[in-house]
Design an enzyme around this catalytic site. Sequence first.
Site, PDB file in Angstrom:
ATOM      1  N   LYS A 129       0.846  -1.198   0.000  1.00  0.00           N
ATOM      2  CA  LYS A 129       0.000   0.000   0.000  1.00  0.00           C
ATOM      3  C   LYS A 129       0.879   1.245   0.000  1.00  0.00           C
ATOM      4  CE  LYS A 129      -0.273  -0.116   5.043  1.00  0.00           C
ATOM      5  NZ  LYS A 129      -1.148  -0.032   6.233  1.00  0.00           N
ATOM      6  N   TYR A 180      16.088  30.707   4.194  1.00  0.00           N
ATOM      7  CA  TYR A 180      14.902  31.446   4.614  1.00  0.00           C
ATOM      8  C   TYR A 180      14.879  31.621   6.130  1.00  0.00           C
ATOM      9  CZ  TYR A 180      12.854  30.674  -0.036  1.00  0.00           C
ATOM     10  OH  TYR A 180      12.596  30.669  -1.390  1.00  0.00           O
TER      11      TYR A 180
END
Length: 358
Positions: free
Chosen positions: A35, A255
Amino acid sequence: MSRPTRAVIDLQALRHNYQLAQSLAPESKTIPMVKANAYGHGAVKVSQSLEDIAPAFGVACIEEALELRDAGIKQPILLLEGAFEASELKVAATKGFWVMVENHQQKEAIINADLPAPLTVWLGVDTGMHRLGFQPEDVAEVYRSLNSSRNIRQPIVFTSHFACADDLDSEATSTQIDTFKACAPVTALQSLANSAAILAWPKARREWQRPGYMLYGNSPFAVAQENADLLKPVMSFESAVISLRTIAAGESVGYTANWTAQRDSTIATITVGYGDGYPRNAPNSTPVLINGIRCPLVGRVSMDMITVDVTELTEVAIGDKAVLWGPDLPVNEVASYCDTIGYELLTRMPGRVMRVYL
């Protein structure tokens, strides 16, 4: 030349881990969990690599199962969350999908469906995780109802899922095993063991076992464990240095300028970021391997790039290899810096990261 960010998938390591799971319960059948795109490793390629030794595969939903069928996977595929709509049951019956049944609505939909062929069903029991499954006191009646339906192919598999199997000191797993034993028929086929239980809880091993995280070479435990220590990591998340610069003490990087150099420093820019699944919340000092040597992440993770302090390296150049996680830098360790788990880092890796299969 293409962007060097890639996930290198070692299919021999994958098969080693599957065979380890099988060796720990040689009388069981081992169904790989693929999955979430095989935990980020590529569901089709992983399934193709195991199709000669795996008797079935496990996915979350019918869309994931159809992807495997379309790729030529012929084994039964278990839908771990069952059918979300009654219309999916005809598809499951036609395509040879096995269906989890975990609530009364799903049970009634199967019993009342007009199907071209009977379904193999797995009957989910809620033994204490309280997420999916019938209550233990309802299991006998649910089993009788399903057992008498023409839409059910025998045998029905009884199953449950552990909440705390990764905690070797917890009593919860033993309690769940006892609860399961009290309501599942002794003669019925059963499935309990996830990765942690396969590795460390012998009493949980039944006719079917369901390895997930361990299949991809990572331990579900926070501490060393003798069987988990035999796993081989399957994914190496790699990129490369694309720029180098020297900054003076007192200058900042990235940043928000959340890291400031305390000395003259050499900064390497690596072409990987949160757009590639590298965690944005990775703090300063998270390790990155540059040419096999651990160097600290500095500055904010941006969408496409990170910056690493390589001042201590005697040699570094543009194009040098960077490893974000892999055999020499466990994904669990990187995850611990980010206050998360390795499962999340692997499964959220997006499609733009090229998968290279060895």
